[in-house]
Scaffold this motif. Sequence first.
Motif, PDB file in Angstrom:
ATOM      1  N   UNK A 293       0.844  -1.182   0.000  1.00  0.00           N
ATOM      2  CA  UNK A 293       0.000   0.000   0.000  1.00  0.00           C
ATOM      3  C   UNK A 293       0.887   1.242   0.000  1.00  0.00           C
ATOM      4  N   UNK A 294       0.363   2.312  -0.627  1.00  0.00           N
ATOM      5  CA  UNK A 294       1.154   3.523  -0.765  1.00  0.00           C
ATOM      6  C   UNK A 294       0.325   4.749  -0.386  1.00  0.00           C
ATOM      7  N   UNK A 295       1.018   5.782   0.071  1.00  0.00           N
ATOM      8  CA  UNK A 295       0.372   7.065   0.346  1.00  0.00           C
ATOM      9  C   UNK A 295       0.142   7.808  -0.964  1.00  0.00           C
ATOM     10  N   UNK A 296      -0.659   8.871  -0.898  1.00  0.00           N
ATOM     11  CA  UNK A 296      -0.925   9.663  -2.101  1.00  0.00           C
ATOM     12  C   UNK A 296       0.359  10.275  -2.646  1.00  0.00           C
ATOM     13  N   UNK A 297       1.216  10.770  -1.760  1.00  0.00           N
ATOM     14  CA  UNK A 297       2.468  11.370  -2.205  1.00  0.00           C
ATOM     15  C   UNK A 297       3.363  10.370  -2.907  1.00  0.00           C
ATOM     16  N   UNK A 298       3.419   9.149  -2.374  1.00  0.00           N
ATOM     17  CA  UNK A 298       4.248   8.114  -2.979  1.00  0.00           C
ATOM     18  C   UNK A 298       3.721   7.733  -4.356  1.00  0.00           C
ATOM     19  N   UNK A 299       2.407   7.631  -4.487  1.00  0.00           N
ATOM     20  CA  UNK A 299       1.822   7.272  -5.785  1.00  0.00           C
ATOM     21  C   UNK A 299       2.057   8.373  -6.804  1.00  0.00           C
ATOM     22  N   UNK A 300       1.914   9.620  -6.391  1.00  0.00           N
ATOM     23  CA  UNK A 300       2.157  10.734  -7.309  1.00  0.00           C
ATOM     24  C   UNK A 300       3.592  10.697  -7.838  1.00  0.00           C
ATOM     25  N   UNK A 301       4.548  10.461  -6.957  1.00  0.00           N
ATOM     26  CA  UNK A 301       5.951  10.378  -7.389  1.00  0.00           C
ATOM     27  C   UNK A 301       6.173   9.173  -8.299  1.00  0.00           C
ATOM     28  N   UNK A 302       5.545   8.064  -7.965  1.00  0.00           N
ATOM     29  CA  UNK A 302       5.700   6.841  -8.744  1.00  0.00           C
ATOM     30  C   UNK A 302       5.208   7.028 -10.179  1.00  0.00           C
ATOM     31  N   UNK A 303       4.094   7.775 -10.333  1.00  0.00           N
ATOM     32  CA  UNK A 303       3.478   7.953 -11.646  1.00  0.00           C
ATOM     33  C   UNK A 303       3.983   9.182 -12.385  1.00  0.00           C
ATOM     34  N   UNK A 304       4.736  10.039 -11.687  1.00  0.00           N
ATOM     35  CA  UNK A 304       5.239  11.236 -12.318  1.00  0.00           C
ATOM     36  C   UNK A 304       4.194  12.297 -12.554  1.00  0.00           C
ATOM     37  N   UNK A 305       3.188  12.341 -11.673  1.00  0.00           N
ATOM     38  CA  UNK A 305       2.150  13.363 -11.764  1.00  0.00           C
ATOM     39  C   UNK A 305       2.120  14.156 -10.463  1.00  0.00           C
ATOM     40  N   UNK A 306       1.447  15.288 -10.479  1.00  0.00           N
ATOM     41  CA  UNK A 306       1.398  16.120  -9.283  1.00  0.00           C
ATOM     42  C   UNK A 306       0.350  15.594  -8.297  1.00  0.00           C
ATOM     43  N   UNK A 307       0.533  15.832  -6.997  1.00  0.00           N
ATOM     44  CA  UNK A 307      -0.497  15.459  -6.022  1.00  0.00           C
ATOM     45  C   UNK A 307      -1.839  16.112  -6.319  1.00  0.00           C
ATOM     46  N   UNK A 308      -1.806  17.312  -6.912  1.00  0.00           N
ATOM     47  CA  UNK A 308      -3.061  17.997  -7.260  1.00  0.00           C
ATOM     48  C   UNK A 308      -3.831  17.210  -8.311  1.00  0.00           C
ATOM     49  N   UNK A 309      -3.109  16.708  -9.319  1.00  0.00           N
ATOM     50  CA  UNK A 309      -3.755  15.883 -10.347  1.00  0.00           C
ATOM     51  C   UNK A 309      -4.343  14.626  -9.738  1.00  0.00           C
ATOM     52  N   UNK A 310      -3.607  14.025  -8.832  1.00  0.00           N
ATOM     53  CA  UNK A 310      -4.086  12.813  -8.168  1.00  0.00           C
ATOM     54  C   UNK A 310      -5.367  13.091  -7.392  1.00  0.00           C
ATOM     55  N   UNK A 311      -5.395  14.205  -6.672  1.00  0.00           N
ATOM     56  CA  UNK A 311      -6.607  14.564  -5.909  1.00  0.00           C
ATOM     57  C   UNK A 311      -7.772  14.865  -6.845  1.00  0.00           C
ATOM     58  N   UNK A 312      -7.482  15.517  -7.965  1.00  0.00           N
ATOM     59  CA  UNK A 312      -8.538  15.834  -8.935  1.00  0.00           C
ATOM     60  C   UNK A 312      -9.137  14.563  -9.509  1.00  0.00           C
ATOM     61  N   UNK A 313      -8.311  13.603  -9.847  1.00  0.00           N
ATOM     62  CA  UNK A 313      -8.812  12.336 -10.387  1.00  0.00           C
ATOM     63  C   UNK A 313      -9.626  11.579  -9.348  1.00  0.00           C
ATOM     64  N   UNK A 314      -9.262  11.701  -8.116  1.00  0.00           N
ATOM     65  CA  UNK A 314     -10.037  11.077  -7.035  1.00  0.00           C
ATOM     66  C   UNK A 314     -11.392  11.747  -6.921  1.00  0.00           C
ATOM     67  N   UNK A 315     -11.393  13.081  -6.863  1.00  0.00           N
ATOM     68  CA  UNK A 315     -12.635  13.832  -6.644  1.00  0.00           C
ATOM     69  C   UNK A 315     -13.587  13.740  -7.824  1.00  0.00           C
ATOM     70  N   UNK A 316     -13.045  13.861  -9.031  1.00  0.00           N
ATOM     71  CA  UNK A 316     -13.907  13.912 -10.207  1.00  0.00           C
ATOM     72  C   UNK A 316     -14.313  12.543 -10.728  1.00  0.00           C
ATOM     73  N   UNK A 317     -13.395  11.587 -10.672  1.00  0.00           N
ATOM     74  CA  UNK A 317     -13.621  10.328 -11.372  1.00  0.00           C
ATOM     75  C   UNK A 317     -13.631   9.107 -10.459  1.00  0.00           C
ATOM     76  N   UNK A 318     -13.447   9.315  -9.145  1.00  0.00           N
ATOM     77  CA  UNK A 318     -13.475   8.179  -8.242  1.00  0.00           C
ATOM     78  C   UNK A 318     -12.252   7.292  -8.316  1.00  0.00           C
ATOM     79  N   UNK A 319     -11.146   7.800  -8.874  1.00  0.00           N
ATOM     80  CA  UNK A 319      -9.923   7.011  -8.973  1.00  0.00           C
ATOM     81  C   UNK A 319      -9.050   7.241  -7.744  1.00  0.00           C
ATOM     82  N   UNK A 320      -9.641   7.019  -6.590  1.00  0.00           N
ATOM     83  CA  UNK A 320      -8.939   7.250  -5.336  1.00  0.00           C
ATOM     84  C   UNK A 320      -8.517   5.960  -4.674  1.00  0.00           C
ATOM     85  N   UNK A 321      -7.913   6.080  -3.502  1.00  0.00           N
ATOM     86  CA  UNK A 321      -7.453   4.885  -2.775  1.00  0.00           C
ATOM     87  C   UNK A 321      -8.616   4.069  -2.245  1.00  0.00           C
TER      88      UNK A 321
END
Length: 262
Positions: free
Chosen positions: A2-30
């Motif tokens: 299991x990974x934190x949001x920060x770790x996943x963002x670094x792993x994928x090369x995207x910003x934490x803001x993008x990760x949060x947006x995808x969670x909020x808008x599209x349900x692609x969250x943890x």
Amino acid sequence: MEWSAGAVARMLGISPTTLRTWDRRYGLGPSTRHEGKHRRYNEDDVARLKRMVELTESGVAPASAAASLTPAGDPDFWAAADQLDAARMRRVAVSLIARHGVVHTWDAVLMPFLVELGERVSSASCGVEVEHVASGSISDAMRVSGVALGEPAVLLACAPDEQHSLPLDVLAAALAERGHASRNLGARVPAAALVSAASRLKPRVVFVWAHDRVYAEQVPLDRLEGTPVLVAGPGWDAVPLPGEVQRVDALTTAVETILNRI
């Protein structure tokens, strides 16, 4: 693992803001929750996000990419629908909303389900009872999932004689998910009642749904001056709109447009 949001963002090369947006808008969250701790991403979550990155980098729109990552139907929902099991349909819908959010659940699962069901009814001339029970169950799930307190900033209504109010329940739930309350007048709202409600509530936005032009033409747009008005539904396709009235053609667009005005 299991990974934190920060770790996943670094792993994928995207910003934490993008990760949060995808969670909020599209349900692609943890998916993993631990009491007293932040949610954690598991291997399946990361795999979906990797595919999301691949699709968006190839030019696919984020909403379309996200929708492709969720099955276009849910077998449990279809099974419950075939059995007219309203309670089970409601439970499945509520669970999907909790996991993926209102907008993504509607766009990727529930709306495709209703479209396919409608095609079955049209081609086989039977199954209307399934359609009615399913629509009612989805409305119930939206009301359970979307509750926001406070003064309503948005007034939702169907056109006069318009009986299909499910889109209003979905939009109300999507707005509530973002923390914004609305007042939903439901189906078949007489012209005078809509004008009266707008005058009393003084909402920041009025939203009117119509699936038939005959119903849309009965909406007193000229008597709603001073309040931003959004209209949606196929009934508005060929209806001339005053300059201050805006038409929206998707749930995501409706939510974003409303949020920009309140």
